[in-house]
Design an enzyme around this catalytic site. Structure first.
Site, PDB file in Angstrom:
ATOM      1  N   SER A 159       0.850  -1.190   0.000  1.00  0.00           N
ATOM      2  CA  SER A 159       0.000   0.000   0.000  1.00  0.00           C
ATOM      3  C   SER A 159       0.881   1.233   0.000  1.00  0.00           C
ATOM      4  CB  SER A 159      -0.901   0.017   1.238  1.00  0.00           C
ATOM      5  OG  SER A 159      -1.613   1.247   1.330  1.00  0.00           O
ATOM      6  N   TYR A 187      -1.851  -0.320  10.246  1.00  0.00           N
ATOM      7  CA  TYR A 187      -1.981  -0.724   8.841  1.00  0.00           C
ATOM      8  C   TYR A 187      -0.730  -0.346   8.062  1.00  0.00           C
ATOM      9  CZ  TYR A 187      -3.881  -1.257   4.143  1.00  0.00           C
ATOM     10  OH  TYR A 187      -4.085  -1.644   2.834  1.00  0.00           O
TER      11      TYR A 187
END
Length: 268
Positions: A131, A144
């Site tokens: 990501s 995350y």
């Protein structure tokens, strides 16, 4: 174009499903995975296997089934993942461990199972879906970001360890795309007595708006297909809105204090 046998973890929805559908339409043989086949009785875009990336025995059974049927595995796309948000101080430890178990340990578990098959073939491609958030410590998304950043670093190590076996390894870092990731995301509750209440609630609203207004995940699928045709892929690729991709470059160029100010303004 040489057609490949492809395994996509987390292939039943979101980016994984978009990749699988796109590659299937081109002619590749695609298998996706889901933790529960019973939840997808009418899934017909491509073949689904039941697999939990947190369970090595589950992975072994699914990969063995695929190889027995197809005779080989050319491409692994580690896409399965979970979202998590919350102030670091208020995020339960068991939720932190759970996120790492899926987002980091999960891909590593699958890699360990497929490597012997790819070594025997003297060929293979592993694509880890990380990501853009993994390049920076975003407020209220620190766990995350950490899981995805760790997976990106693992990718770099794996490239060096497998280069003598004909196995290529790369990472794709998507920005915001219109998927259902928010529905399965763990978020620490917004507490009315918390010092983080106002800022955290604003961040949650911003995240949901960014996902809802995100791009078409087929853009990720097209990049996957492009990488599959490259003889020597780069270590890292980024895909998504220009400003999100540019933010990674800015982090390398700007002083830390300037970059932090940009992140705070963007979050607001």
């Amino acid at each position: 174009m040489e057609l490949k046998t492809v395994l996509i973890t987390g292939g039943s929805s979101g980016i994984g499903k978009a990749i699988g559908s796109y590659l299937t339409a081109i002619g590749h043989t695609v298998y996706g995975t889901t933790r529960s086949l019973s939840n997808y009785p009418h899934f017909s875009e491509f073949q689904l296997l039941e697999m939990d990336v947190r369970e090595p025995n589950s992975i072994q059974m699914a990969v063995s089934k695929l190889v027995k049927k197809e005779g080989r595995l050319d491409v692994l796309i580690n896409n399965a993942g979970v979202g998590i948000t919350g102030p670091l101080e208020e995020t339960p430890n068991h939720e932190v461990l759970s996120a790492f178990d899926t987002n980091f340990n999960g891909p590593l578990n699958v890699i360990k199972v497929v490597l012997p098959q790819m070594r025997a073939q003297n060929s293979g491609l592993i694509i880890n879906i990380t990501s853009i958030a993994g390049y920076m410590g975003l407020p209220y998304r620190g766990i995350y970001s950490a899981t995805k950043g760790a997976l990106a670093i693992l990718t770099e190590s794996l490239r060096l360890e497998t280069r003598d076996f004909g196995i290529k390894v790369t990472a794709i870092a998507p920005g915001d795309f219109a998927t259902n990731i928010a529905s399965g995301r763990y978020h620490a509750p917004v507490k009315t007595d918390s010092p983080y209440e106002v800022a955290y609630q604003k961040t949650l609203t911003t995240i949901d708006n960014q996902v809802d207004g995100g791009g078409d995940p087929t853009e990720v699928a097209k990049l996957v297909h492009k990488i599959m045709q490259i003889k020597n892929p780069k270590a890292h690729y980024k895909v998504g809105p220009f400003l999100q991709k540019f933010s990674v470059l800015l982090k390398r160029m700007l002083p830390d204090s300037w970059y932090e100010s940009l992140l705070l303004n963007y979050s607001k």
